[in-house]
Design a protein around this motif. Structure first.
Motif, short mmCIF file in Angstrom:
data_model
loop_
_atom_site.label_atom_id
_atom_site.label_comp_id
_atom_site.label_asym_id
_atom_site.label_seq_id
_atom_site.Cartn_x
_atom_site.Cartn_y
_atom_site.Cartn_z
N THR A 540 67.55 23.27 -24.08
CA THR A 540 68.70 22.71 -24.80
C THR A 540 68.17 21.52 -25.58
O THR A 540 67.34 20.76 -25.11
N ARG A 541 68.68 21.39 -26.80
CA ARG A 541 68.13 20.34 -27.67
C ARG A 541 69.07 19.16 -27.81
O ARG A 541 68.67 18.07 -28.20
N ILE A 542 70.35 19.41 -27.50
CA ILE A 542 71.31 18.32 -27.47
C ILE A 542 71.91 18.30 -26.07
O ILE A 542 72.22 19.34 -25.52
N LEU A 543 72.03 17.08 -25.51
CA LEU A 543 72.66 16.99 -24.20
C LEU A 543 73.89 16.10 -24.33
O LEU A 543 73.79 14.91 -24.67
N VAL A 544 75.05 16.69 -24.08
CA VAL A 544 76.29 15.93 -24.07
C VAL A 544 76.48 15.44 -22.63
O VAL A 544 76.43 16.24 -21.70
N ALA A 545 76.66 14.14 -22.47
CA ALA A 545 76.60 13.61 -21.11
C ALA A 545 77.51 12.41 -20.91
O ALA A 545 77.98 11.79 -21.86
N THR A 546 77.75 12.12 -19.64
CA THR A 546 78.38 10.84 -19.30
C THR A 546 77.26 9.90 -18.88
O THR A 546 76.08 10.22 -19.03
N THR A 547 77.63 8.78 -18.30
CA THR A 547 76.60 7.81 -17.92
C THR A 547 75.76 8.26 -16.73
O THR A 547 74.94 7.49 -16.27
N VAL A 548 75.97 9.49 -16.25
CA VAL A 548 75.07 9.94 -15.17
C VAL A 548 73.61 9.90 -15.62
O VAL A 548 72.72 9.85 -14.79
N ILE A 549 73.40 9.91 -16.91
CA ILE A 549 72.01 9.86 -17.38
C ILE A 549 71.53 8.43 -17.56
O ILE A 549 70.43 8.17 -18.02
N GLU A 550 72.40 7.47 -17.17
CA GLU A 550 72.09 6.08 -17.46
C GLU A 550 70.75 5.60 -16.92
O GLU A 550 69.99 4.94 -17.60
N VAL A 551 70.48 5.91 -15.65
CA VAL A 551 69.26 5.34 -15.09
C VAL A 551 68.11 6.34 -15.04
O VAL A 551 68.28 7.48 -14.66
N GLY A 552 66.97 5.82 -15.46
CA GLY A 552 65.74 6.49 -15.12
C GLY A 552 65.34 7.76 -15.85
O GLY A 552 64.17 8.05 -15.93
N VAL A 553 66.29 8.54 -16.33
CA VAL A 553 65.94 9.85 -16.86
C VAL A 553 64.89 9.72 -17.97
O VAL A 553 65.00 8.89 -18.84
N ASP A 554 63.89 10.57 -17.91
CA ASP A 554 62.73 10.40 -18.78
C ASP A 554 62.41 11.70 -19.52
O ASP A 554 61.78 12.60 -18.99
N VAL A 555 62.88 11.81 -20.75
CA VAL A 555 62.53 12.95 -21.60
C VAL A 555 61.97 12.38 -22.91
O VAL A 555 62.71 12.06 -23.83
N PRO A 556 60.65 12.25 -22.97
CA PRO A 556 60.04 11.54 -24.10
C PRO A 556 60.36 12.16 -25.47
O PRO A 556 60.35 11.45 -26.47
N ASN A 557 60.66 13.46 -25.50
CA ASN A 557 60.91 14.08 -26.80
C ASN A 557 62.31 13.76 -27.34
O ASN A 557 62.61 14.05 -28.49
#
Ligand code: ADP
Ligand code: MG
Length: 698
Positions: A540-557
């Motif tokens: 998936t190239r776009i991620l629609v999200a809430t703040t669950v991705i706030e901490v730490g998530v690491d996707v350099p691209n």
């Protein structure tokens, strides 16, 4: 002089007022009232002309007559507007609340002295919730004399006519009944050396300032006193703690650490990472338990420092564990660390809420036997069933996300408490950290790995979406990935979820060329993982999200983040979110999307975000906007942050000064037994009768 007497002994306070004061302000006795300080002072030595008023002026007074009253607006914006005129112009007085009271109280005949802070809306200047006094030739002179103190009051109090003016009258009667001097609360030598106003004088001046210089001196004395006692208490406690807590000395820098450093480290450590590792090394090699905070901005490489510290533990025959606030993050740490250690003979495991029972049992067994070297997980790690063979180091990632109790539980996982390393990307301003953490040691990673380009942050309004979408299509074409974040707060959860889902569908339509994913807190863990994994792999190239991705998530691209309704997020949250991009070598962008209607604070937050990438600057600004009581971690600490006069955000210098002063005093007289410090000892006892649980502030 007995200041513990009830307020009803004072003129102007009957049982019902006493009750309101107790309920609303926690003022129950005369002493409480004496220490209920004004929050502002208005210089009444000058009357401004309406034509002179400008946005940004401090509280001022004008004198004029009301031309008319009328209601404007709808719903929450409904307000009473009165036009006030003097010979230079017309100004609007605005009330959103207490409209009936205002209408019944003021009229279009009297001449009023009006106090307020000018604000500009469109081309009109207005004063919101101003204070009015009828002015006539007789009292004009009195009313315009010098500095007038203002006490903050609540809506309930105002409804019972207990406004600032009424409080002042009660304070006057308190001072009239005070026929003796109060005992001094600072030692003579300090008063002399620091040239401080005596207590009695300072208290009188702070309520009834004769002029601004005297007021400043009075406030300085009271602030210094308040902060000095706080620091004395903190330092004394920290000393007791460090005397008590022995640690495990990690004497060896052994084969795992060196092997990793020389053969498996995929890049050079940054200078800051090296420095912090040295600090940790010196700390864990000593006799005393390490209790250290690593502050490092998002992307500064804290995980690697944590890993190498864990290797120090393993080198000395101990196990290590690392606790992360979310499942997503724990998994990511597990994946990263397993990858980094894949060619080394070390056993790493993951334990989260969704670990299967069978697996869990095996894991528990391997932990107890000592076969397992590193355990990574969520708060599941603190469950009683999780027992270690020999736990030597605990790492807590994004520590502000954990409650104090949760964190302290890890301490008891070994007979001697393990060394503790807590990490945060939400830096706590220095002055606050000093106070909040007592003698907790702080390491700072103040350098990003090389090759990172600073993230460009821009603020856009909702009507500029088309232009943004064009840019997003281009980014996707270049192979990049994009986060789109929606706010989700409990109070408006249902409509927020709807926005998120509508947004997802809309995005799917607007970007048919790519696959779009979605992740939010209500999903099952397995579903969340799947969504994250797909984004992480670039499926998936776009991620629609809430703040669950706030901490730490690491996707350099991922090189772009679009934050919807950015005005609804807090500063530290925005900063954390933004840290999800800019993790690769590409130029990254963060777009803060907002509606046109912005509160003053909302606008400021967005301005700060677009003006700096520096987490420390942002946390200082946050502290100033919100006050220390709202900063995460502060409330749980139990520190009496309801300071009476000092302000940890604004009085940073004085915090440092009193910290040093307290250190000096204690190094000369650790238990405050010298006669000249008797006052300090007495006051400390009185102020901190209830113990603060400092031990668990790790
Ligand atoms: P944070 O401090 O936000 O937890 P991470 O530990 O997740 O940051 O590191 C961010 C990224 O930087 C990771 O992809 C990590 O592999 C990489 N990284 C860490 N240290 C270095 C370094 N010295 N040189 C290059 N990249 C590094
Ligand atoms: Mg991290």
């Amino acid at each position: 002089m007995d200041l513990t007497q009830e307020l009803t002994y004072l003129k102007g306070v009957g049982p019902s007022r006493a009750e309101i004061l107790a309920k609303e302000l926690n003022i129950t006795c005369q002493e409480d009232l004496l220490y209920y300080f004004p929050y502002k002072y208005i210089d009444r030595s000058r009357i401004h002309k309406i034509a002179e008023l400008q946005q940004g002026m401090p509280y001022i007074q004008v004198c004029g007559r009301i031309l008319d009253f009328r209601m404007e607006g709808e719903g929450r914006g409904k307000r009473l507007v009165a036009r006030l005129a003097d010979d230079s112009g017309i100004l609007e007085l605005v009330w959103f609340k207490g409209v009936k009271y205002v209408e019944s109280r003021y009229n279009t005949k009297d001449l009023y002295l009006v106090f307020g802070k000018p604000a500009q809306f469109g081309n009109k200047i207005s004063l919101a919730h101003p204070d009015l006094d009828v002015a006539n030739e007789g009292n004009l002179r009195v009313l315009t004399g010098g500095l007038q103190a203002y006490y903050s009051t609540t809506e309930k109090m105002k409804n019972s006519y207990l406004n600032s003016r009424a409080i002042q009258k009660i304070v006057v009667s308190l001072f009239q009944t005070m026929n003796e001097r109060l005992p001094e609360t600072l030692p003579d030598y300090l008063l002399e050396r620091l040239r401080l106003r005596p207590l009695n004088e300072a208290l009188r001046l702070v309520h009834f300032p004769s002029d601004s210089k005297a007021l400043k001196e009075a406030r300085y004395r009271l602030k210094l006193e308040e902060l000095l006692y706080l620091q004395l208490q903190i330092l004394r406690f920290a000393r007791q703690r460090s005397q008590k807590l022995q640690g495990f000395p990690f004497k060896l820098i052994g084969r795992y650490f060196n092997d990793f450093y020389h053969h498996h480290l995929p890049f050079q450590l940054t200078g800051a990472q090296k420095r912090v590792l040295k600090e940790i090394r010196a700390n864990v090699a000593g006799q005393v338990q390490m209790n250290r905070l690593i502050q490092g901005d998002v992307g500064s490489g804290k995980t690697l420092v944590a890993l190498m510290s864990m290797l120090m533990a393993i080198d000395n025959g101990f196990q290590a564990c690392m606790m992360a606030p979310t499942e997503i993050l724990a998994q990511q740490h597990y994946a990263n660390i397993s990858r980094l250690l894949k060619d080394m003979p070390l056993k790493v495991a993951l334990l989260t809420g969704s670990t299967k029972k069978k697996e869990r049992e095996v894991l528990h067994e391997q932990l107890r036997s000592g076969q397992l070297h590193i355990l990574i997980g969520t708060h599941t790690l603190i469950e009683d069933t999780v027992q270690f063979h020999n736990l030597g180091l605990v790492v807590i990632d994004e520590q502000h996300r954990f409650g104090v109790v949760q964190r302290s539980k890890l301490w008891s996982k070994n007979v001697t408490p393990p060394h503790v390393l807590v990490m945060t990307a939400t830096p706590i301003p220095r002055t606050l950290a000093m106070t909040l953490y007592g003698d907790l040691d702080v390491s700072v990673i103040d350098e990003l790995p090389p090759g990172r380009k600073p993230i460009q942050t821009i603020h856009r309004y909702e009507n500029q979406l088309a232009e943004l979408y064009r840019f997003m299509h281009e980014e996707l074409q270049r192979g990049r990935q994009i986060y789109i974040v929606y706010p989700l707060i409990e109070e408006s959860e249902r409509s927020d979820y709807k926005n998120l889902k509508d947004g997802f569908e809309h995005i799917c339509q607007a970007f048919p060329e790519v696959k779009v994913g979605m992740v939010h807190g209500k999903m099952k863990p397995a579903e969340k993982d799947e969504q994250m994994a797909m984004f992480s792999k670039g499926e998936t190239r776009i991620l629609v999200a809430t703040t669950v991705i706030e901490v730490g998530v690491d996707v350099p691209n991922a090189s772009m983040m679009l934050i919807q309704n950015a005005e609804r997020f807090g500063l530290s949250q925005l900063h954390q979110l933004r840290g999800r991009v800019g993790r690769g070598a590409e130029q990254s962008y963060c777009v803060l999307l907002s509606s046109f209607k912005l509160s003053e604070d909302g606008r400021k937050r967005l301005e700060i975000m677009t003006s700096t990438n520096d987490g420390f600057e942002i946390s200082e600004a946050d502290l100033k906007l919100r006050g220390p009581g709202d900063i995460e971690g502060v409330q749980q600490s139990g520190i009496p942050f309801d300071m009476k006069i000092a302000d940890l955000a604004r009085d940073g210098q004085l915090v440092e000064y009193t910290r040093n002063l307290a250190k000096q005093i204690l190094s000369d007289d650790p238990d405050l037994l010298k006669p000249e410090n008797a006052i300090l000892r007495r006051e400390l006892k009185k102020r901190y009768a209830h113990k603060i649980n400092w031990g668990v502030i790790s």
